[in-house]
Design a protein around this motif. Structure first.
Motif, PDB file in Angstrom:
ATOM      1  N   GLN A 274       0.811  -1.219   0.000  1.00  0.00           N
ATOM      2  CA  GLN A 274       0.000   0.000   0.000  1.00  0.00           C
ATOM      3  C   GLN A 274       0.845   1.270   0.000  1.00  0.00           C
ATOM      4  OE1 GLN A 274      -1.268  -2.934   1.566  1.00  0.00           O
ATOM      5  NE2 GLN A 274      -2.434  -2.892  -0.355  1.00  0.00           N
ATOM      6  N   ALA A 275       2.171   1.123  -0.110  1.00  0.00           N
ATOM      7  CA  ALA A 275       3.032   2.296  -0.257  1.00  0.00           C
ATOM      8  C   ALA A 275       2.699   3.072  -1.526  1.00  0.00           C
ATOM      9  CB  ALA A 275       4.503   1.883  -0.270  1.00  0.00           C
ATOM     10  N   VAL A 276       2.008   2.404  -2.467  1.00  0.00           N
ATOM     11  CA  VAL A 276       1.619   3.091  -3.697  1.00  0.00           C
ATOM     12  C   VAL A 276       0.710   4.278  -3.387  1.00  0.00           C
ATOM     13  CG1 VAL A 276      -0.420   1.645  -4.169  1.00  0.00           C
ATOM     14  CG2 VAL A 276       0.807   2.727  -6.059  1.00  0.00           C
ATOM     15  N   GLY A 336       6.104  -4.368  -2.993  1.00  0.00           N
ATOM     16  CA  GLY A 336       6.582  -3.162  -3.658  1.00  0.00           C
ATOM     17  C   GLY A 336       8.071  -3.042  -3.418  1.00  0.00           C
ATOM     18  N   TRP A 337       8.764  -2.394  -4.346  1.00  0.00           N
ATOM     19  CA  TRP A 337      10.221  -2.281  -4.244  1.00  0.00           C
ATOM     20  C   TRP A 337      10.682  -0.909  -4.718  1.00  0.00           C
ATOM     21  CZ3 TRP A 337      12.952  -6.500  -2.349  1.00  0.00           C
ATOM     22  CH2 TRP A 337      12.253  -7.710  -2.289  1.00  0.00           C
ATOM     23  N   VAL A 338      11.561  -0.292  -3.946  1.00  0.00           N
ATOM     24  CA  VAL A 338      12.292   0.902  -4.396  1.00  0.00           C
ATOM     25  C   VAL A 338      13.618   0.391  -4.946  1.00  0.00           C
ATOM     26  CG1 VAL A 338      13.357   3.070  -3.728  1.00  0.00           C
ATOM     27  CG2 VAL A 338      11.205   2.372  -2.666  1.00  0.00           C
ATOM     28  N   SER A 346      13.562   3.881  -9.121  1.00  0.00           N
ATOM     29  CA  SER A 346      12.187   3.620  -9.543  1.00  0.00           C
ATOM     30  C   SER A 346      11.478   2.851  -8.444  1.00  0.00           C
ATOM     31  CB  SER A 346      12.150   2.828 -10.857  1.00  0.00           C
ATOM     32  OG  SER A 346      12.741   1.551 -10.677  1.00  0.00           O
ATOM     33  N   VAL A 347      10.158   2.720  -8.587  1.00  0.00           N
ATOM     34  CA  VAL A 347       9.358   1.957  -7.633  1.00  0.00           C
ATOM     35  C   VAL A 347       8.445   1.033  -8.428  1.00  0.00           C
ATOM     36  CG1 VAL A 347       7.833   2.049  -5.635  1.00  0.00           C
ATOM     37  CG2 VAL A 347       9.373   3.975  -6.094  1.00  0.00           C
ATOM     38  N   GLU A 348       8.437  -0.262  -8.060  1.00  0.00           N
ATOM     39  CA  GLU A 348       7.629  -1.236  -8.779  1.00  0.00           C
ATOM     40  C   GLU A 348       6.732  -1.991  -7.806  1.00  0.00           C
ATOM     41  OE1 GLU A 348      10.079  -3.792 -11.170  1.00  0.00           O
ATOM     42  OE2 GLU A 348      10.757  -2.149 -12.458  1.00  0.00           O
ATOM     43  N   LEU A 356       4.166  -7.917 -12.576  1.00  0.00           N
ATOM     44  CA  LEU A 356       4.343  -6.480 -12.416  1.00  0.00           C
ATOM     45  C   LEU A 356       3.050  -5.773 -12.789  1.00  0.00           C
ATOM     46  CD1 LEU A 356       6.207  -4.007 -11.923  1.00  0.00           C
ATOM     47  CD2 LEU A 356       6.816  -4.133 -14.352  1.00  0.00           C
ATOM     48  N   VAL A 357       2.539  -4.945 -11.881  1.00  0.00           N
ATOM     49  CA  VAL A 357       1.306  -4.199 -12.146  1.00  0.00           C
ATOM     50  C   VAL A 357       1.633  -2.806 -12.662  1.00  0.00           C
ATOM     51  CG1 VAL A 357      -0.845  -3.299 -11.177  1.00  0.00           C
ATOM     52  CG2 VAL A 357       0.086  -5.469 -10.344  1.00  0.00           C
ATOM     53  N   VAL A 358       2.492  -2.089 -11.947  1.00  0.00           N
ATOM     54  CA  VAL A 358       2.782  -0.701 -12.302  1.00  0.00           C
ATOM     55  C   VAL A 358       4.164  -0.335 -11.785  1.00  0.00           C
ATOM     56  CG1 VAL A 358       1.720   0.201 -10.178  1.00  0.00           C
ATOM     57  CG2 VAL A 358       1.838   1.657 -12.215  1.00  0.00           C
ATOM     58  N   SER A 359       4.834   0.556 -12.489  1.00  0.00           N
ATOM     59  CA  SER A 359       6.126   1.066 -12.034  1.00  0.00           C
ATOM     60  C   SER A 359       6.159   2.577 -12.207  1.00  0.00           C
ATOM     61  CB  SER A 359       7.285   0.409 -12.788  1.00  0.00           C
ATOM     62  OG  SER A 359       7.167   0.604 -14.179  1.00  0.00           O
TER      63      SER A 359
END
Length: 393
Positions: A274-276, A336-338, A346-348, A356-359
């Motif tokens: 949920q960091a997105v 999620g990953w920074v 980037s963040v994925e 992968l959903v979004v980056s």
């Protein structure tokens, strides 16, 4: 052939025809009933509820709201090339847990750009990109990267919109009947261009029969113990360009999410799924210029710019700006990953299936470092609890 044998065969054929017709009617009826219950249900979700592909559900309207377009190896590319003349459009790309909608005008390539403007120093990569060029869409408001080998079916759809205005769209699907990409006309001037395009590419056989392929089997991920992690980390550190990352994954035979686990120390920091929400909310608050990449096997769409209105609604966390909408079902996110590669942060975000959903990237000027505000914002995202290395799958 004896008379009773011929009669039996004719009766069997008639029963089969009735069965096919009943089946088609049954899907149509079930779709109408579902639409009455949930009028705002997206076509993709409706298809899943009815246990059919989105393309199969769409062709229920063949001859009424739907026209089947021609098929062939180069046809999708040529339709997209012609679609450059539609003017203002809304381009929609989605995967299982995200949707990106961008309204604007696509840019066309200058003639010489198709020869000299695409990674000329890497001939193999240049040739691969050239096979997926449709005369434009590189940069600008409608920014797309195509993989046309996965595009199988194309349809033109003309129907009343929710606002009462007639909606005109081009809708493309892969061999499994999944939506690859959709383009909606957003100007009066584009209507005549659309109608001419449909007339030129209309399939002479308006059949609702689709020869759909089974979903490809997802490759089994190698056990972490089978990867030369030391060499992998060394190669990661030698990346000179973030675009070389996919080649690195192929070279070592690792999945994208697996690469995050095996990254060099400090190169991939795990954050909560949920960091997105914090990423988008802070980007809006600080008015940071960001890039969002979202796609599927057929196409990746890219948004570049500022976001403003962010909110939760309809089971998604959303960006709801006039020319840009992003809808993320973050309840389906697993990680999620920074990530730091070649001097770029980037963040994925990955879903529970490891897809992968979004980056996201920070927008930076060519040959200049990325904005420190982007780096600081990503560093402040909530960290996930450290997890042990995953066992072999």
């Amino acid at each position: 052939m004896k008379h009773h044998h011929r009669y039996a065969l004719a009766l069997t054929g008639a029963l089969l025809l009735i069965s096919v017709q009943a089946g088609a009617a049954s899907l149509s009826e079930r779709w109408e009933a579902l639409r009455a219950e949930q009028p705002k249900l997206p076509l993709r979700d409706a298809a899943k509820t009815l246990n059919v592909s989105e393309a199969e559900l769409l062709v229920v309207g063949l001859g009424k709201t739907v026209t089947r377009l021609k098929e062939g190896d180069n046809v999708p590319r040529e339709i997209m090339r012609r679609a450059l003349d539609l003017g203002k459009v809304m381009a929609l790309t989605r995967n299982e847990n995200g949707v990106l909608e961008r309204t604007g005008v696509a840019t066309k390539l200058k003639p010489q750009e198709e020869i000299t403007g695409l990674d000329a120093d890497k001939e193999k990569e240049r040739e691969a990109r050239m096979r997926n060029i449709a005369g434009g869409y590189l940069g600008g408001e409608i920014d797309l990267r195509f993989t046309f080998k996965h595009w199988a079916y194309a349809f033109a759809v003309v129907q009343p919109g929710r606002d009462g205005v007639v909606s005109r769209s081009l809708q493309f699907f892969d061999e499994q009947g999944n939506a690859a990409h959709k383009i909606f006309v957003k100007s009066e001037a584009g209507n005549a261009v659309f109608d001419k395009l449909v007339a030129d590419f209309r399939n002479p056989v308006q059949s609702a029969t689709l020869k759909l392929a089974a979903a490809p089997v997802k490759p089994v991920e190698k056990p972490d113990s089978a990867i030369d992690v030391k060499e992998f980390q060394a190669a990661w550190g030698e990346l000179g360009d973030v675009h070389q990352f996919n080649r690195l994954l192929t070279e070592f035979g690792v999945s994208r999410e697996q690469a995050m686990r095996l990254a060099p120390p400090g190169a991939a920091q795990r954050v909560t799924p949920q960091a997105v929400r914090q990423l988008l909310s802070e980007s809006a608050k600080q008015q940071l210029d960001i890039m969002a990449f979202l796609g599927n096997e057929s196409v990746i769409q890219i948004f570049s710019g500022k976001v403003n209105k962010v909110m939760e609604a309809g089971g998604y966390f959303n960006v709801l700006d006039p020319e840009f909408n992003l809808h993320l079902r973050d309840s389906a996110f697993a990680s999620g990953w920074v990530i730091k590669r070649a001097g770029v942060t980037s963040v994925e975000f990955f879903d529970k299936g490891g897809e992968l959903v979004v980056s996201f990237f920070g927008v930076r000027e060519r040959a200049k470092p990325q904005p420190q505000s982007w780096v600081d914002m990503t560093a402040a995202l909530p960290k996930a609890v450290a997890m042990p290395a995953l066992a072999a799958k």
